[in-house]
Motif scaffolding. Structure first.
Motif, PDB file in Angstrom:
ATOM      1  N   MET A 165       0.878  -1.170   0.000  1.00 47.02           N
ATOM      2  CA  MET A 165       0.000   0.000   0.000  1.00 47.02           C
ATOM      3  C   MET A 165       0.911   1.215   0.000  1.00 47.02           C
ATOM      4  O   MET A 165       1.642   1.455   0.963  1.00 47.02           O
ATOM      5  N   ALA A 166       0.896   1.959  -1.090  1.00 48.27           N
ATOM      6  CA  ALA A 166       1.781   3.115  -1.217  1.00 48.27           C
ATOM      7  C   ALA A 166       0.944   4.352  -1.518  1.00 48.27           C
ATOM      8  O   ALA A 166       0.055   4.321  -2.380  1.00 48.27           O
ATOM      9  N   PHE A 167       1.252   5.442  -0.814  1.00 46.60           N
ATOM     10  CA  PHE A 167       0.548   6.701  -1.052  1.00 46.60           C
ATOM     11  C   PHE A 167       1.267   7.468  -2.144  1.00 46.60           C
ATOM     12  O   PHE A 167       2.471   7.711  -2.053  1.00 46.60           O
ATOM     13  N   ASN A 168       0.516   7.828  -3.179  1.00 45.02           N
ATOM     14  CA  ASN A 168       1.061   8.609  -4.279  1.00 45.02           C
ATOM     15  C   ASN A 168       0.961  10.085  -3.918  1.00 45.02           C
ATOM     16  O   ASN A 168      -0.119  10.662  -3.894  1.00 45.02           O
ATOM     17  N   THR A 169       2.104  10.687  -3.579  1.00 44.29           N
ATOM     18  CA  THR A 169       2.117  12.122  -3.291  1.00 44.29           C
ATOM     19  C   THR A 169       1.976  12.870  -4.612  1.00 44.29           C
ATOM     20  O   THR A 169       2.399  12.409  -5.656  1.00 44.29           O
ATOM     21  N   GLY A 170       1.397  14.026  -4.545  1.00 47.67           N
ATOM     22  CA  GLY A 170       1.101  14.758  -5.773  1.00 47.67           C
ATOM     23  C   GLY A 170      -0.298  14.436  -6.250  1.00 47.67           C
ATOM     24  O   GLY A 170      -1.151  15.325  -6.371  1.00 47.67           O
ATOM     25  N   ALA A 171      -0.577  13.155  -6.519  1.00 46.69           N
ATOM     26  CA  ALA A 171      -1.937  12.726  -6.835  1.00 46.69           C
ATOM     27  C   ALA A 171      -2.771  12.605  -5.560  1.00 46.69           C
ATOM     28  O   ALA A 171      -3.996  12.653  -5.595  1.00 46.69           O
ATOM     29  N   ASN A 172      -2.074  12.411  -4.419  1.00 46.12           N
ATOM     30  CA  ASN A 172      -2.710  12.347  -3.095  1.00 46.12           C
ATOM     31  C   ASN A 172      -3.755  11.243  -2.999  1.00 46.12           C
ATOM     32  O   ASN A 172      -4.910  11.472  -2.654  1.00 46.12           O
ATOM     33  N   GLN A 173      -3.300  10.032  -3.279  1.00 44.92           N
ATOM     34  CA  GLN A 173      -4.196   8.881  -3.158  1.00 44.92           C
ATOM     35  C   GLN A 173      -3.394   7.621  -2.860  1.00 44.92           C
ATOM     36  O   GLN A 173      -2.242   7.487  -3.250  1.00 44.92           O
ATOM     37  N   TRP A 174      -4.043   6.702  -2.138  1.00 42.17           N
ATOM     38  CA  TRP A 174      -3.452   5.401  -1.862  1.00 42.17           C
ATOM     39  C   TRP A 174      -3.545   4.529  -3.106  1.00 42.17           C
ATOM     40  O   TRP A 174      -4.506   4.604  -3.866  1.00 42.17           O
ATOM     41  N   LYS A 175      -2.553   3.678  -3.280  1.00 40.79           N
ATOM     42  CA  LYS A 175      -2.552   2.746  -4.407  1.00 40.79           C
ATOM     43  C   LYS A 175      -2.192   1.356  -3.907  1.00 40.79           C
ATOM     44  O   LYS A 175      -1.212   1.168  -3.183  1.00 40.79           O
ATOM     45  N   SER A 176      -3.004   0.369  -4.286  1.00 34.88           N
ATOM     46  CA  SER A 176      -2.719  -1.033  -3.964  1.00 34.88           C
ATOM     47  C   SER A 176      -1.833  -1.614  -5.064  1.00 34.88           C
ATOM     48  O   SER A 176      -2.174  -1.514  -6.262  1.00 34.88           O
ATOM     49  N   LEU A 177      -0.719  -2.215  -4.663  1.00 33.28           N
ATOM     50  CA  LEU A 177       0.242  -2.761  -5.614  1.00 33.28           C
ATOM     51  C   LEU A 177       0.578  -4.186  -5.239  1.00 33.28           C
ATOM     52  O   LEU A 177       0.474  -4.579  -4.065  1.00 33.28           O
ATOM     53  N   ASP A 178       1.023  -4.965  -6.204  1.00 32.76           N
ATOM     54  CA  ASP A 178       1.379  -6.350  -5.896  1.00 32.76           C
ATOM     55  C   ASP A 178       2.853  -6.525  -5.563  1.00 32.76           C
ATOM     56  O   ASP A 178       3.280  -7.604  -5.148  1.00 32.76           O
ATOM     57  N   LYS A 179       3.641  -5.437  -5.725  1.00 32.15           N
ATOM     58  CA  LYS A 179       5.052  -5.504  -5.357  1.00 32.15           C
ATOM     59  C   LYS A 179       5.624  -4.096  -5.369  1.00 32.15           C
ATOM     60  O   LYS A 179       4.994  -3.147  -5.846  1.00 32.15           O
ATOM     61  N   TRP A 180       6.842  -3.962  -4.796  1.00 29.17           N
ATOM     62  CA  TRP A 180       7.566  -2.700  -4.882  1.00 29.17           C
ATOM     63  C   TRP A 180       9.004  -2.971  -5.293  1.00 29.17           C
ATOM     64  O   TRP A 180       9.636  -3.873  -4.736  1.00 29.17           O
ATOM     65  N   PRO A 181       9.555  -2.174  -6.214  1.00 29.15           N
ATOM     66  CA  PRO A 181       8.832  -1.157  -6.979  1.00 29.15           C
ATOM     67  C   PRO A 181       7.874  -1.790  -7.965  1.00 29.15           C
ATOM     68  O   PRO A 181       8.071  -2.934  -8.379  1.00 29.15           O
ATOM     69  N   PRO A 182       6.829  -1.054  -8.371  1.00 30.83           N
ATOM     70  CA  PRO A 182       5.854  -1.619  -9.300  1.00 30.83           C
ATOM     71  C   PRO A 182       6.420  -1.693 -10.714  1.00 30.83           C
ATOM     72  O   PRO A 182       7.446  -1.086 -11.030  1.00 30.83           O
ATOM     73  N   ASP A 183       5.727  -2.449 -11.551  1.00 28.80           N
ATOM     74  CA  ASP A 183       6.106  -2.459 -12.964  1.00 28.80           C
ATOM     75  C   ASP A 183       5.896  -1.073 -13.559  1.00 28.80           C
ATOM     76  O   ASP A 183       4.941  -0.374 -13.220  1.00 28.80           O
ATOM     77  N   VAL A 184       6.794  -0.678 -14.429  1.00 32.41           N
ATOM     78  CA  VAL A 184       6.703   0.652 -15.035  1.00 32.41           C
ATOM     79  C   VAL A 184       6.643   0.523 -16.547  1.00 32.41           C
ATOM     80  O   VAL A 184       7.051  -0.492 -17.126  1.00 32.41           O
ATOM     81  N   THR A 185       6.137   1.578 -17.181  1.00 34.90           N
ATOM     82  CA  THR A 185       5.980   1.545 -18.637  1.00 34.90           C
ATOM     83  C   THR A 185       7.249   1.960 -19.369  1.00 34.90           C
ATOM     84  O   THR A 185       7.540   1.450 -20.449  1.00 34.90           O
ATOM     85  N   ASN A 186       7.987   2.891 -18.791  1.00 33.96           N
ATOM     86  CA  ASN A 186       9.218   3.326 -19.445  1.00 33.96           C
ATOM     87  C   ASN A 186      10.091   4.093 -18.464  1.00 33.96           C
ATOM     88  O   ASN A 186       9.673   4.376 -17.331  1.00 33.96           O
ATOM     89  N   HIS A 187      11.283   4.411 -18.888  1.00 35.91           N
ATOM     90  CA  HIS A 187      12.232   5.173 -18.088  1.00 35.91           C
ATOM     91  C   HIS A 187      12.419   6.532 -18.771  1.00 35.91           C
ATOM     92  O   HIS A 187      12.742   6.605 -19.953  1.00 35.91           O
TER      93      HIS A 187
END
Length: 628
Positions: A381-403
């Motif tokens: 459970m990670a809080f996205n600062t800036g968007a100001n919302q909790w996000k449920s994830l299956d791992k950390w760091p999460p999968d990303v689309t690009n760098h």
């Protein structure tokens, strides 16, 4: 540079402090009355396998209608108040759990306060089960509690933040079968790899020295109160105090006199040698049996890396363990009691601390220790600062689309395009140890938390701070995980520090807070998102430092601590680079030498630093971009 004291109008400040202190006092009084009315307290000296006895306070519910699980905290910070008639105002991680009913256990660890034995700084785990270590003390304590405290259900949970979080972590190694759930919060994971002690070879000075000046005092026998620390401030201005104080080598003759145990350990081990490696918990996180929920805050100034070290260590070494990570927009330990609605001037849109205590912590212990409900919490459970919302994830760091790489360019530009450049191939500044860049505008001797999101405009115009800024973002960009820094730099000396800060720049028309007693101007606010130093001599190894070659362009690659942040449309991304961050990190004299043992006042010289951004010698920061 003389810093400005931020002032709140006297009337408003008085009202704010009065209301805050009154609410806090009322809450503490109410909690204390509830604990005394609903719990019985007993004190024990619990024997360990080597004969040492540890002082332990046990708070048992007066109601005996059901058997209760244990919730235990082992701490080096004292189980006070002592005496069975004297009740603590806080016996558990939250009053929600206190009202839910548990047997709460608080223990002075070996060698601290009223426990017997000798204290060892972040004691490493031993290979033999017959030898003493903190894991063995945890095991023996649990075994005694299960057998000797009546009306227990045979299940134990452990909790603790910061140094007590370290004891939770080592206590779940070779764990007692009754230990079912462990919650290490902001645990000290590795003091030389980003927690309290050292960041990329740079010594975190005021925090460490304030801490060890009292913590490292020798204790001849068990006692209820330690003597005052050896360090005495004669001014409220920590910046000026440390500037006048001089190098770290002055600590013993001026203050410590060779009597502070942990300072002597730094002097004896000025690099990441076996002494420090043995205190890294990560490689010992094997065959972990209890369910684990590691907790931390994005703006924890002390132990921001510890939760990631524990979570990743378990994921790597104990993949079958129930392993969770909770990261909120919090400063050090604030998730235990604070509403969590803001960090300094930055609001989060909800009471994130209350949500954590009621929805995450409460459910975790209730399921594993009382068999209540379902364990449907996500792995992360990670809080996205800036968007100001909790996000449920299956791992950390999460999968990303690009760098997404941002290149440092001429004329202070930060660009995603690696275009051909003309003109001067570097930016240059002079770093003067007599006028270091302050890390905060606050006049203070403490190592607080608000600087973690502080407006960086107070240093952005200094000639020894190089600023690179992007164009206005045309769409939101969410980044996650560590931020990669790739610099090409040079120095006129044989060593230097380089501090890289990543900043979220608000639009010029951003609204001010309401209410706004400090008269904060959010238009153009430069919110510090991440910043970390690297000591150049440790650029290739924390074990074997190497000198810089004066004037020679050199690659320095490292990572800033993980983030989960949305740069909003209309904002800009800024990178600031400097060579001092004072007094948070000690001053680098610009010479390749042992700063703990050998440096003298006359060694400190001005040095010229260069940040290269030519077609052949590039510098950049890279984000991992996350898409929902």
């Amino acid at each position: 540079m003389k810093k400005k004291l931020i002032r709140i109008p006297g009337v408003l400040l008085g009202i704010f402090l009065f209301l805050s202190s009154s609410i806090y006092a009322q809450t503490v009084q109410t909690d204390s009355v509830y604990i005394a009315a609903n719990y019985d307290k007993k004190e024990y000296m619990i024997p360990m396998r080597d004969g040492i006895k540890l002082f332990t306070a046990v708070y048992t519910p007066k109601a005996k209608d059901v058997p209760y699980p244990f919730l235990m905290q082992r701490t080096p910070y004292s189980c006070a108040p002592y005496g069975e008639a004297n009740y603590s105002t806080r016996i558990g991680p939250s009053m929600d759990l206190v009202r839910d009913g548990y047997i709460f256990v608080r223990q002075d660890v070996r060698g601290r306060y009223m426990s017997e034995g000798a204290f060892t700084w972040t004691a490493p785990n031993k290979d033999s089960p017959k030898e003493w270590d903190e894991s063995a003390d945890t095991y023996d304590t649990i075994d005694w509690l299960i057998k000797n405290v009546k009306n227990n259900n045979g299940k134990v949970g452990t909790f603790g933040g910061s140094y007590p979080g370290f004891y939770v972590t080592v206590g779940m190694m070779d764990a007692h079968p009754a230990l079912k759930a462990a919650m290490p919060s902001a645990p000290m994971g590795d003091l030389w790899r980003g927690d309290d002690g050292v960041h990329n070879g740079a010594f975190m000075m005021p925090h460490n020295i304030n801490f060890i000046s009292s913590f490292g005092i020798k204790r001849p026998m068990p006692l209820q109160k330690y003597p005052a620390g050896k360090l005495k401030y004669d001014t409220p201005d920590g910046y000026q105090f440390w500037l006048d104080h001089g190098p770290l080598t002055n600590l013993n003759p001026k203050h410590f006199k060779g009597e502070i145990i942990h300072w002597e350990e730094y002097l004896q081990h000025p690099v990441y040698d076996e002494f420090w490696k043995s205190r890294n918990v990560e490689p010992h996180l094997k065959n972990i049996k209890p369910a684990v929920m590691s907790v931390g805050g994005w703006f924890d100034a002390q132990d921001i890396k510890g939760p990631f070290i524990v979570y990743n260590g378990i994921k790597e070494n104990s993949p079958k363990t129930s392993n969770r990570l909770i990261i909120g927009p919090w400063y050090h330990g604030s998730w235990f009691t604070a509403p969590g609605d803001r960090s300094a001037n930055i609001p989060w849109g909800s009471n994130t601390g209350e949500y954590y205590r009621k929805e995450l912590e409460f459910k975790f212990f209730g399921f594993y220790l009382k068999g209540r409900g379902n364990m449907d919490l996500p792995a992360v459970m990670a809080f996205n600062t800036g968007a100001n919302q909790w996000k449920s994830l299956d791992k950390w760091p999460p999968d990303v689309t690009n760098h997404q790489r941002f290149y440092l360019m001429a004329n202070g530009k930060l660009s995603t395009e690696d275009v051909s450049q003309t003109g001067e191939p570097f930016d240059e500044y002079i770093s003067d140890p007599k006028k270091p860049v302050p890390y905060t505008s606050e006049i203070t001797t403490r190592f607080g938390n608000d600087w973690m999101v502080e407006d960086q405009r107070f240093v952005a115009t200094r000639p020894d701070v190089i600023v690179y800024q992007s164009e206005i973002l045309q769409e939101d960009m969410t980044v996650s995980g560590p931020i990669k820094v790739n610099l090409t730099v040079s120095t006129s000396g044989t060593d230097a520090d380089f501090v890289v800060k990543v900043i979220d720049v608000y639009p010029n028309d951003a609204k001010d807070p309401d209410p706004n007693p400090q008269k904060i101007k959010m238009g153009g606010y430069q919110m510090l998102l991440r910043g970390d130093p690297i000591r150049a001599k440790f650029r290739n190894s924390l074990e074997k430092p190497e000198p810089m070659v004066p004037g020679e362009p050199t690659a320095i690659n490292y990572q800033l601590t993980d983030v989960f942040h949305t740069f909003k449309k209309g904002h800009r991304i800024m990178v600031q680079i400097q060579s001092t961050w004072f007094p948070m990190i000690d001053l680098n004299p610009g010479k390749f030498m042992d700063l703990f043992n050998d440096v003298k006042a006359e060694d400190f010289k001005k040095t010229t630093q260069r940040i290269y951004h030519s077609n052949q010698q590039k510098s950049s920061v890279t984000f991992d971009v996350y898409k929902n």
